[in-house]
Design a protein around this motif. Structure first.
Motif, PDB file in Angstrom:
ATOM      1  N   GLN A  83      -0.362   0.117  -4.213  1.00 22.99           N
ATOM      2  CA  GLN A  83      -1.415  -0.829  -4.616  1.00 22.99           C
ATOM      3  C   GLN A  83      -2.702  -0.516  -3.851  1.00 22.99           C
ATOM      4  O   GLN A  83      -2.650  -0.115  -2.679  1.00 22.99           O
ATOM      5  N   SER A  84      -3.819  -0.726  -4.505  1.00 24.07           N
ATOM      6  CA  SER A  84      -5.092  -0.469  -3.826  1.00 24.07           C
ATOM      7  C   SER A  84      -5.390  -1.615  -2.857  1.00 24.07           C
ATOM      8  O   SER A  84      -4.805  -2.704  -2.969  1.00 24.07           O
ATOM      9  N   ILE A  85      -6.301  -1.351  -1.936  1.00 25.78           N
ATOM     10  CA  ILE A  85      -6.662  -2.395  -0.968  1.00 25.78           C
ATOM     11  C   ILE A  85      -7.222  -3.623  -1.694  1.00 25.78           C
ATOM     12  O   ILE A  85      -6.948  -4.763  -1.313  1.00 25.78           O
TER      13      ILE A  85
ATOM     14  N   GLY B 260      -4.599 -13.062  -0.897  1.00 24.66           N
ATOM     15  CA  GLY B 260      -5.667 -14.031  -0.666  1.00 24.66           C
ATOM     16  C   GLY B 260      -6.471 -13.704   0.590  1.00 24.66           C
ATOM     17  O   GLY B 260      -6.873 -14.599   1.326  1.00 24.66           O
TER      18      GLY B 260
ATOM     19  N   SER C 140      -5.656  -7.279  -1.340  1.00 25.94           N
ATOM     20  CA  SER C 140      -6.441  -8.429  -0.862  1.00 25.94           C
ATOM     21  C   SER C 140      -6.331  -9.577  -1.854  1.00 25.94           C
ATOM     22  O   SER C 140      -6.229 -10.744  -1.458  1.00 25.94           O
ATOM     23  N   ALA C 141      -6.311  -9.258  -3.156  1.00 22.66           N
ATOM     24  CA  ALA C 141      -6.162 -10.315  -4.164  1.00 22.66           C
ATOM     25  C   ALA C 141      -4.778 -10.943  -4.085  1.00 22.66           C
ATOM     26  O   ALA C 141      -4.627 -12.161  -4.157  1.00 22.66           O
TER      27      ALA C 141
ATOM     28  N   LYS D 294      -7.350  -4.343   4.778  1.00 23.62           N
ATOM     29  CA  LYS D 294      -7.453  -2.996   5.338  1.00 23.62           C
ATOM     30  C   LYS D 294      -6.973  -2.997   6.794  1.00 23.62           C
ATOM     31  O   LYS D 294      -6.195  -2.135   7.211  1.00 23.62           O
TER      32      LYS D 294
ATOM     33  N   ARG E 181       0.835  -1.210   0.000  1.00 25.95           N
ATOM     34  CA  ARG E 181       0.000   0.000   0.000  1.00 25.95           C
ATOM     35  C   ARG E 181       0.868   1.259   0.000  1.00 25.95           C
ATOM     36  O   ARG E 181       0.693   2.151  -0.823  1.00 25.95           O
TER      37      ARG E 181
END
Lengths: 195, 256
Positions: A156-158, A166, A162-163, A173, A151
Protein backbone atom coordinates in the motif's frame (compact mmCIF):
# COMPACT_ATOMS: atom_id res chain seq x y z
CA UNK A 1 -10.22 -6.24 -10.62
CA UNK A 2 -11.57 -3.06 -9.07
CA UNK A 3 -14.09 -2.66 -11.89
CA UNK A 4 -15.38 -6.15 -11.26
CA UNK A 5 -15.41 -5.42 -7.52
CA UNK A 6 -17.60 -2.40 -8.22
CA UNK A 7 -19.94 -4.55 -10.28
CA UNK A 8 -20.19 -7.16 -7.51
CA UNK A 9 -20.85 -4.46 -4.89
CA UNK A 10 -23.53 -2.93 -7.08
CA UNK A 11 -25.19 -6.33 -7.41
CA UNK A 12 -25.11 -6.86 -3.63
CA UNK A 13 -26.59 -3.41 -3.08
CA UNK A 14 -29.31 -4.28 -5.59
CA UNK A 15 -30.29 -7.26 -3.43
CA UNK A 16 -28.23 -10.05 -4.97
CA UNK A 17 -26.63 -11.38 -1.79
CA UNK A 18 -24.82 -14.18 -3.64
CA UNK A 19 -22.71 -11.57 -5.40
CA UNK A 20 -21.02 -10.98 -2.07
CA UNK A 21 -19.51 -14.43 -2.32
CA UNK A 22 -17.55 -13.27 -5.35
CA UNK A 23 -15.91 -10.61 -3.18
CA UNK A 24 -15.29 -13.07 -0.34
CA UNK A 25 -13.69 -15.59 -2.70
CA UNK A 26 -11.57 -12.93 -4.33
CA UNK A 27 -10.21 -11.17 -1.27
CA UNK A 28 -10.37 -13.52 1.71
CA UNK A 29 -6.86 -14.95 1.35
CA UNK A 30 -5.18 -11.58 1.06
CA UNK A 31 -7.18 -10.30 4.05
CA UNK A 32 -6.06 -13.41 5.92
CA UNK A 33 -2.40 -12.72 5.11
CA UNK A 34 -2.72 -9.16 6.35
CA UNK A 35 -4.55 -10.29 9.49
CA UNK A 36 -1.99 -12.98 10.21
CA UNK A 37 0.88 -10.54 9.90
CA UNK A 38 -0.95 -8.16 12.18
CA UNK A 39 -1.95 -10.67 14.84
CA UNK A 40 0.67 -13.40 14.44
CA UNK A 41 -1.97 -16.01 15.20
CA UNK A 42 -3.90 -18.15 12.73
CA UNK A 43 -7.10 -18.43 14.72
CA UNK A 44 -7.17 -14.69 15.37
CA UNK A 45 -6.44 -14.04 11.71
CA UNK A 46 -9.37 -16.25 10.64
CA UNK A 47 -11.62 -14.40 13.10
CA UNK A 48 -10.44 -11.10 11.64
CA UNK A 49 -11.29 -12.27 8.12
CA UNK A 50 -14.79 -13.30 9.12
CA UNK A 51 -15.43 -10.11 11.07
CA UNK A 52 -13.98 -7.97 8.27
CA UNK A 53 -16.41 -9.41 5.73
CA UNK A 54 -19.30 -9.11 8.18
CA UNK A 55 -18.53 -5.45 8.77
CA UNK A 56 -17.90 -4.74 5.12
CA UNK A 57 -21.28 -6.26 4.24
CA UNK A 58 -23.09 -4.17 6.81
CA UNK A 59 -21.22 -1.01 5.83
CA UNK A 60 -21.33 -1.53 2.09
CA UNK A 61 -23.32 1.68 1.73
CA UNK A 62 -20.24 3.54 3.00
CA UNK A 63 -17.90 2.26 0.35
CA UNK A 64 -17.34 4.73 -2.44
CA UNK A 65 -16.61 3.23 -5.83
CA UNK A 66 -13.88 5.76 -6.51
CA UNK A 67 -11.69 4.10 -3.87
CA UNK A 68 -10.28 0.60 -4.12
CA UNK A 69 -12.49 -2.09 -2.58
CA UNK A 70 -9.48 -4.08 -1.40
CA UNK A 71 -7.96 -1.00 0.27
CA UNK A 72 -11.25 -0.40 2.04
CA UNK A 73 -11.33 -4.04 3.17
CA UNK A 74 -7.73 -3.79 4.41
CA UNK A 75 -8.68 -0.74 6.39
CA UNK A 76 -11.49 -2.61 8.14
CA UNK A 77 -9.24 -5.64 8.69
CA UNK A 78 -6.34 -3.55 9.99
CA UNK A 79 -8.56 -1.68 12.44
CA UNK A 80 -10.18 -4.84 13.72
CA UNK A 81 -6.79 -6.55 14.03
CA UNK A 82 -5.59 -3.58 16.08
CA UNK A 83 -8.55 -3.93 18.44
CA UNK A 84 -7.99 -7.65 18.74
CA UNK A 85 -4.27 -7.35 19.43
CA UNK A 86 -4.89 -4.62 22.03
CA UNK A 87 -7.48 -6.82 23.73
CA UNK A 88 -5.09 -9.80 23.66
CA UNK A 89 -2.29 -7.69 25.15
CA UNK A 90 -4.55 -6.47 27.94
CA UNK A 91 -5.50 -10.06 28.65
CA UNK A 92 -1.87 -11.20 28.54
CA UNK A 93 -0.81 -8.42 30.92
CA UNK A 94 -3.33 -9.53 33.49
CA UNK A 95 -2.45 -13.19 33.05
CA UNK A 96 1.33 -12.78 33.00
CA UNK A 97 1.76 -13.10 36.76
CA UNK A 98 0.10 -16.48 36.69
CA UNK A 99 2.30 -17.77 33.86
CA UNK A 100 4.93 -20.29 34.97
CA UNK A 101 8.49 -19.14 34.33
CA UNK A 102 9.31 -22.31 32.43
CA UNK A 103 7.66 -21.21 29.20
CA UNK A 104 11.00 -19.99 27.83
CA UNK A 105 11.75 -17.25 25.35
CA UNK A 106 11.07 -17.92 21.68
CA UNK A 107 14.81 -18.27 21.12
CA UNK A 108 14.91 -21.24 23.46
CA UNK A 109 12.78 -23.16 21.03
CA UNK A 110 15.47 -22.80 18.40
CA UNK A 111 17.89 -24.81 20.52
CA UNK A 112 15.23 -27.42 21.08
CA UNK A 113 14.97 -28.30 17.39
CA UNK A 114 15.46 -31.99 16.79
CA UNK A 115 18.95 -32.83 15.57
CA UNK A 116 17.47 -34.89 12.76
CA UNK A 117 15.92 -31.82 11.06
CA UNK A 118 16.89 -31.71 7.38
CA UNK A 119 19.63 -29.22 6.51
CA UNK A 120 20.01 -28.17 10.15
CA UNK A 121 22.30 -25.15 9.77
CA UNK A 122 20.30 -23.47 7.05
CA UNK A 123 16.99 -24.39 8.59
CA UNK A 124 18.07 -23.20 11.99
CA UNK A 125 19.23 -19.88 10.60
CA UNK A 126 16.03 -19.39 8.65
CA UNK A 127 14.01 -20.30 11.71
CA UNK A 128 16.05 -17.87 13.81
CA UNK A 129 15.44 -15.05 11.34
CA UNK A 130 11.73 -15.78 11.21
CA UNK A 131 11.49 -15.81 14.99
CA UNK A 132 13.46 -12.60 15.21
CA UNK A 133 11.19 -10.94 12.63
CA UNK A 134 8.10 -12.16 14.48
CA UNK A 135 9.32 -11.00 17.89
CA UNK A 136 10.43 -7.62 16.55
CA UNK A 137 7.05 -7.13 14.88
CA UNK A 138 5.46 -7.94 18.24
CA UNK A 139 7.53 -5.22 19.87
CA UNK A 140 6.42 -2.53 17.44
CA UNK A 141 3.66 -0.19 18.49
CA UNK A 142 0.35 -1.08 16.89
CA UNK A 143 0.55 1.94 14.63
CA UNK A 144 4.07 1.07 13.52
CA UNK A 145 3.16 -2.55 12.91
CA UNK A 146 0.04 -1.74 10.91
CA UNK A 147 1.77 0.89 8.80
CA UNK A 148 4.73 -1.39 8.17
CA UNK A 149 2.63 -4.45 7.32
CA UNK A 150 0.48 -2.45 4.93
CA UNK A 151 3.55 -0.93 3.25
CA UNK A 152 5.89 -3.89 3.20
CA UNK A 153 3.62 -6.87 2.70
CA UNK A 154 0.56 -5.39 1.08
CA UNK A 155 2.33 -2.80 -1.07
CA UNK A 156 0.00 0.00 0.00
CA UNK A 157 1.19 3.52 -0.68
CA UNK A 158 1.87 5.93 2.16
CA UNK A 159 -1.17 7.87 1.07
CA UNK A 160 -3.38 4.78 1.31
CA UNK A 161 -1.91 3.88 4.68
CA UNK A 162 -2.51 7.35 6.07
CA UNK A 163 -6.14 7.13 4.91
CA UNK A 164 -6.57 3.64 6.39
CA UNK A 165 -5.18 4.63 9.77
CA UNK A 166 -6.57 8.14 9.92
CA UNK A 167 -3.07 9.64 10.10
CA UNK A 168 -1.32 12.40 8.22
CA UNK A 169 0.99 11.19 5.44
CA UNK A 170 3.93 12.36 7.51
CA UNK A 171 2.84 10.40 10.57
CA UNK A 172 2.30 7.28 8.45
CA UNK A 173 5.74 7.72 6.91
CA UNK A 174 7.40 8.08 10.30
CA UNK A 175 5.62 5.02 11.64
CA UNK A 176 7.17 3.05 8.79
CA UNK A 177 10.60 4.58 9.42
CA UNK A 178 10.47 3.69 13.10
CA UNK A 179 9.39 0.13 12.28
CA UNK A 180 12.24 -0.26 9.78
CA UNK A 181 14.73 1.13 12.30
CA UNK A 182 13.65 -1.38 14.92
CA UNK A 183 13.75 -4.26 12.47
CA UNK A 184 17.15 -3.17 11.27
CA UNK A 185 18.50 -2.99 14.80
CA UNK A 186 17.26 -6.50 15.54
CA UNK A 187 18.03 -8.20 12.23
CA UNK A 188 21.11 -6.50 10.86
CA UNK A 189 23.63 -8.34 13.08
CA UNK A 190 22.00 -11.61 12.12
CA UNK A 191 21.72 -11.15 8.36
CA UNK A 192 25.12 -9.41 8.04
CA UNK A 193 26.74 -12.23 9.99
CA UNK A 194 25.25 -14.74 7.59
CA UNK A 195 26.93 -13.24 4.56
CA UNK B 1 15.33 16.41 -4.19
CA UNK B 2 18.95 17.18 -4.89
CA UNK B 3 21.26 14.44 -3.71
CA UNK B 4 24.86 15.60 -3.78
CA UNK B 5 27.37 12.81 -3.18
CA UNK B 6 29.11 14.70 -0.38
CA UNK B 7 25.87 14.61 1.62
CA UNK B 8 25.08 10.98 2.24
CA UNK B 9 21.58 9.66 1.84
CA UNK B 10 19.59 9.44 5.02
CA UNK B 11 18.04 6.19 6.19
CA UNK B 12 14.63 7.67 5.45
CA UNK B 13 15.60 8.38 1.85
CA UNK B 14 16.85 4.83 1.49
CA UNK B 15 13.65 3.40 2.95
CA UNK B 16 11.52 5.49 0.63
CA UNK B 17 13.68 4.43 -2.31
CA UNK B 18 13.33 0.75 -1.34
CA UNK B 19 9.55 1.11 -1.33
CA UNK B 20 9.55 3.15 -4.57
CA UNK B 21 8.20 6.16 -2.69
CA UNK B 22 11.24 8.42 -3.16
CA UNK B 23 10.29 11.76 -4.59
CA UNK B 24 13.34 11.78 -6.88
CA UNK B 25 14.32 8.25 -7.77
CA UNK B 26 16.84 9.29 -10.42
CA UNK B 27 18.73 11.48 -7.92
CA UNK B 28 18.95 8.65 -5.39
CA UNK B 29 20.10 6.20 -8.05
CA UNK B 30 22.72 8.61 -9.24
CA UNK B 31 24.01 9.03 -5.70
CA UNK B 32 24.02 5.30 -5.03
CA UNK B 33 26.00 4.79 -8.23
CA UNK B 34 28.64 7.24 -7.09
CA UNK B 35 28.78 6.73 -3.31
CA UNK B 36 30.06 3.41 -1.99
CA UNK B 37 29.16 4.18 1.60
CA UNK B 38 25.49 4.78 0.75
CA UNK B 39 25.46 1.78 -1.55
CA UNK B 40 26.64 -0.41 1.33
CA UNK B 41 24.03 1.11 3.61
CA UNK B 42 21.34 0.46 1.02
CA UNK B 43 22.40 -3.16 0.49
CA UNK B 44 22.34 -3.68 4.22
CA UNK B 45 18.82 -2.25 4.38
CA UNK B 46 17.80 -4.46 1.46
CA UNK B 47 19.08 -7.57 3.24
CA UNK B 48 17.14 -6.70 6.38
CA UNK B 49 13.90 -5.91 4.59
CA UNK B 50 14.21 -8.90 2.28
CA UNK B 51 14.69 -11.15 5.31
CA UNK B 52 11.38 -9.86 6.68
CA UNK B 53 9.75 -11.58 3.73
CA UNK B 54 10.84 -14.89 5.18
CA UNK B 55 8.08 -14.60 7.78
CA UNK B 56 5.78 -17.46 6.83
CA UNK B 57 2.02 -17.29 6.61
CA UNK B 58 0.16 -20.54 7.29
CA UNK B 59 -1.30 -22.27 4.28
CA UNK B 60 -5.06 -22.24 4.20
CA UNK B 61 -6.93 -25.34 3.12
CA UNK B 62 -8.28 -25.51 -0.41
CA UNK B 63 -11.84 -25.25 0.86
CA UNK B 64 -11.14 -22.18 2.98
CA UNK B 65 -13.38 -19.89 0.92
CA UNK B 66 -16.22 -22.40 1.09
CA UNK B 67 -15.94 -22.74 4.88
CA UNK B 68 -15.69 -18.99 5.28
CA UNK B 69 -18.72 -18.41 3.11
CA UNK B 70 -20.77 -20.96 5.08
CA UNK B 71 -19.91 -19.18 8.31
CA UNK B 72 -20.61 -15.76 6.83
CA UNK B 73 -23.82 -16.84 5.18
CA UNK B 74 -25.15 -18.08 8.50
CA UNK B 75 -24.19 -14.84 10.25
CA UNK B 76 -25.46 -12.60 7.49
CA UNK B 77 -28.83 -14.31 7.75
CA UNK B 78 -29.39 -14.12 4.02
CA UNK B 79 -31.25 -17.42 3.99
CA UNK B 80 -33.86 -16.23 6.44
CA UNK B 81 -37.38 -16.23 5.18
CA UNK B 82 -39.06 -13.04 4.11
CA UNK B 83 -40.96 -13.04 7.38
CA UNK B 84 -37.77 -13.35 9.41
CA UNK B 85 -36.10 -10.55 7.49
CA UNK B 86 -39.15 -8.40 7.87
CA UNK B 87 -39.15 -9.02 11.59
CA UNK B 88 -35.47 -8.19 11.77
CA UNK B 89 -36.21 -4.75 10.45
CA UNK B 90 -39.31 -4.22 12.50
CA UNK B 91 -38.19 -4.62 16.09
CA UNK B 92 -40.93 -2.37 17.33
CA UNK B 93 -43.61 -4.63 15.87
CA UNK B 94 -41.93 -7.70 17.32
CA UNK B 95 -41.57 -6.05 20.68
CA UNK B 96 -45.16 -4.88 20.75
CA UNK B 97 -46.46 -8.31 19.72
CA UNK B 98 -44.29 -10.07 22.27
CA UNK B 99 -45.27 -7.65 25.01
CA UNK B 100 -48.97 -8.16 24.29
CA UNK B 101 -48.45 -11.92 24.19
CA UNK B 102 -46.53 -11.99 27.44
CA UNK B 103 -49.01 -9.79 29.28
CA UNK B 104 -51.93 -11.83 27.90
CA UNK B 105 -50.23 -15.06 28.91
CA UNK B 106 -49.44 -13.61 32.31
CA UNK B 107 -53.03 -12.47 32.92
CA UNK B 108 -54.46 -15.73 31.58
CA UNK B 109 -52.13 -17.67 33.81
CA UNK B 110 -53.21 -15.69 36.85
CA UNK B 111 -56.94 -16.03 36.02
CA UNK B 112 -56.85 -19.75 35.36
CA UNK B 113 -54.36 -20.65 38.02
CA UNK B 114 -55.66 -23.07 40.65
CA UNK B 115 -53.80 -23.88 43.89
CA UNK B 116 -54.24 -27.57 43.12
CA UNK B 117 -52.86 -27.21 39.59
CA UNK B 118 -49.25 -26.45 40.45
CA UNK B 119 -47.74 -28.22 37.45
CA UNK B 120 -49.82 -26.22 35.00
CA UNK B 121 -48.81 -22.98 36.71
CA UNK B 122 -45.13 -23.81 36.41
CA UNK B 123 -45.58 -24.70 32.73
CA UNK B 124 -47.39 -21.40 32.01
CA UNK B 125 -44.68 -19.48 33.78
CA UNK B 126 -42.06 -21.32 31.72
CA UNK B 127 -43.82 -20.44 28.46
CA UNK B 128 -44.12 -16.77 29.44
CA UNK B 129 -40.48 -16.61 30.35
CA UNK B 130 -39.43 -18.38 27.20
CA UNK B 131 -41.36 -15.96 25.00
CA UNK B 132 -39.65 -13.04 26.73
CA UNK B 133 -36.30 -14.83 26.61
CA UNK B 134 -36.39 -15.35 22.85
CA UNK B 135 -37.59 -11.81 22.17
CA UNK B 136 -35.02 -10.16 24.45
CA UNK B 137 -32.23 -12.38 23.11
CA UNK B 138 -33.00 -11.25 19.56
CA UNK B 139 -33.24 -7.64 20.68
CA UNK B 140 -29.89 -7.79 22.49
CA UNK B 141 -28.20 -9.33 19.47
CA UNK B 142 -29.35 -6.45 17.25
CA UNK B 143 -28.36 -3.91 19.89
CA UNK B 144 -24.94 -5.50 20.23
CA UNK B 145 -24.37 -5.18 16.48
CA UNK B 146 -24.99 -1.43 16.62
CA UNK B 147 -22.75 -0.97 19.67
CA UNK B 148 -19.94 -3.02 18.11
CA UNK B 149 -20.21 -1.05 14.86
CA UNK B 150 -19.72 2.21 16.72
CA UNK B 151 -17.14 0.94 19.17
CA UNK B 152 -14.97 -0.29 16.31
CA UNK B 153 -15.71 2.25 13.59
CA UNK B 154 -12.50 3.60 12.09
CA UNK B 155 -11.82 7.21 12.99
CA UNK B 156 -12.70 9.45 10.06
CA UNK B 157 -9.44 10.49 8.42
CA UNK B 158 -10.95 13.67 7.16
CA UNK B 159 -14.27 15.30 7.81
CA UNK B 160 -17.05 13.30 9.39
CA UNK B 161 -18.26 9.74 9.68
CA UNK B 162 -21.78 8.92 8.59
CA UNK B 163 -23.55 7.02 11.38
CA UNK B 164 -27.08 7.56 10.07
CA UNK B 165 -27.59 3.81 9.61
CA UNK B 166 -26.65 3.05 13.24
CA UNK B 167 -28.74 6.00 14.34
CA UNK B 168 -31.88 4.78 12.57
CA UNK B 169 -31.35 1.29 13.93
CA UNK B 170 -30.86 2.71 17.44
CA UNK B 171 -34.13 4.66 17.11
CA UNK B 172 -35.99 1.46 16.17
CA UNK B 173 -34.33 -0.48 18.95
CA UNK B 174 -35.11 2.23 21.46
CA UNK B 175 -38.85 1.83 21.07
CA UNK B 176 -38.56 -1.93 21.34
CA UNK B 177 -36.27 -1.61 24.31
CA UNK B 178 -38.81 0.46 26.27
CA UNK B 179 -41.49 -2.16 25.76
CA UNK B 180 -39.22 -5.03 26.79
CA UNK B 181 -38.02 -3.13 29.84
CA UNK B 182 -41.58 -2.41 30.98
CA UNK B 183 -42.60 -6.00 30.31
CA UNK B 184 -39.64 -7.40 32.22
CA UNK B 185 -40.32 -5.04 35.15
CA UNK B 186 -44.00 -5.94 35.29
CA UNK B 187 -43.09 -9.65 35.17
CA UNK B 188 -40.76 -9.09 38.13
CA UNK B 189 -37.63 -9.83 36.10
CA UNK B 190 -35.51 -7.04 37.57
CA UNK B 191 -32.06 -8.08 36.27
CA UNK B 192 -33.41 -7.93 32.71
CA UNK B 193 -35.20 -4.65 33.38
CA UNK B 194 -32.01 -3.09 34.82
CA UNK B 195 -29.89 -4.14 31.85
CA UNK B 196 -32.48 -2.84 29.41
CA UNK B 197 -32.58 0.45 31.33
CA UNK B 198 -28.79 0.84 30.93
CA UNK B 199 -29.03 -0.12 27.27
CA UNK B 200 -31.81 2.40 26.75
CA UNK B 201 -29.60 5.28 27.92
CA UNK B 202 -26.88 4.35 25.43
CA UNK B 203 -29.34 3.83 22.57
CA UNK B 204 -30.82 7.22 23.41
CA UNK B 205 -27.39 8.84 23.13
CA UNK B 206 -26.82 7.22 19.73
CA UNK B 207 -30.29 8.09 18.45
CA UNK B 208 -29.83 11.72 19.48
CA UNK B 209 -26.33 12.09 18.03
CA UNK B 210 -25.84 13.96 14.76
CA UNK B 211 -26.10 11.68 11.72
CA UNK B 212 -22.51 12.51 10.82
CA UNK B 213 -19.96 12.76 13.59
CA UNK B 214 -16.45 14.13 13.84
CA UNK B 215 -13.60 12.06 15.23
CA UNK B 216 -14.07 13.83 18.57
CA UNK B 217 -17.82 13.14 18.68
CA UNK B 218 -17.23 9.52 17.72
CA UNK B 219 -14.69 9.23 20.50
CA UNK B 220 -17.18 10.73 23.00
CA UNK B 221 -19.79 8.24 21.86
CA UNK B 222 -17.35 5.36 22.24
CA UNK B 223 -16.38 6.59 25.68
CA UNK B 224 -20.01 6.53 26.77
CA UNK B 225 -20.37 2.96 25.49
CA UNK B 226 -17.17 1.96 27.29
CA UNK B 227 -17.85 3.88 30.51
CA UNK B 228 -21.17 2.19 31.01
CA UNK B 229 -19.62 -1.19 30.16
CA UNK B 230 -22.82 -1.81 28.29
CA UNK B 231 -21.30 -3.80 25.46
CA UNK B 232 -19.76 -6.23 27.91
CA UNK B 233 -23.00 -6.53 29.87
CA UNK B 234 -25.01 -7.12 26.70
CA UNK B 235 -22.54 -9.77 25.51
CA UNK B 236 -22.62 -11.60 28.83
CA UNK B 237 -26.36 -11.34 29.08
CA UNK B 238 -26.76 -12.43 25.45
CA UNK B 239 -24.69 -15.54 26.03
CA UNK B 240 -26.69 -16.32 29.18
CA UNK B 241 -29.85 -16.00 27.14
CA UNK B 242 -28.42 -18.34 24.50
CA UNK B 243 -27.58 -20.89 27.18
CA UNK B 244 -31.05 -20.62 28.61
CA UNK B 245 -32.59 -20.97 25.19
CA UNK B 246 -30.49 -24.07 24.60
CA UNK B 247 -31.69 -25.54 27.88
CA UNK B 248 -35.42 -24.76 27.91
CA UNK B 249 -36.18 -27.31 30.56
CA UNK B 250 -34.21 -25.36 33.09
CA UNK B 251 -35.82 -22.07 32.16
CA UNK B 252 -38.80 -22.41 34.41
CA UNK B 253 -37.75 -21.28 37.80
CA UNK B 254 -35.11 -18.58 37.64
CA UNK B 255 -35.27 -15.12 36.19
CA UNK B 256 -33.46 -14.27 32.97
Amino acid sequence: MEDTDSVAVARVKAGDGDAYRVLVDRHSRSVFRLAYRMTGNQQDAEDVVQETFMRAYRQLHRWEARSSFSTWLYRIAANYSLDLVRARKRHAETAIDETPANQGAPDDAIHALPASSPGPDRLLFSDQVQKCVASTLDELSQQERTAFVLRHFEGQSIEEISAALGLSANAAKHSIFRAVQKLRRALEPMVSHAL
Amino acid sequence: MNVPTENHLTEEQLVLYYYSEASETAGVEEHLGACESCRKAYHSLQRVLNSVDSLPVPDLSADYETRLWSALDARLGRRKSFAARWLLWKPLVIAASMAVLIIAAFLTGRTLERPSNQQKSVADSGIRERVLLVAVGDHLERSQMVLVELANAGAPATGHLDISYEQRTAEDLLEANRLYRQTAASAGDFPTATLLEDLERVLLEIAHSPSTVSAKQLEDLRKQIEDKGILFKVKIFGSQVEQREAAPSKAGAASL
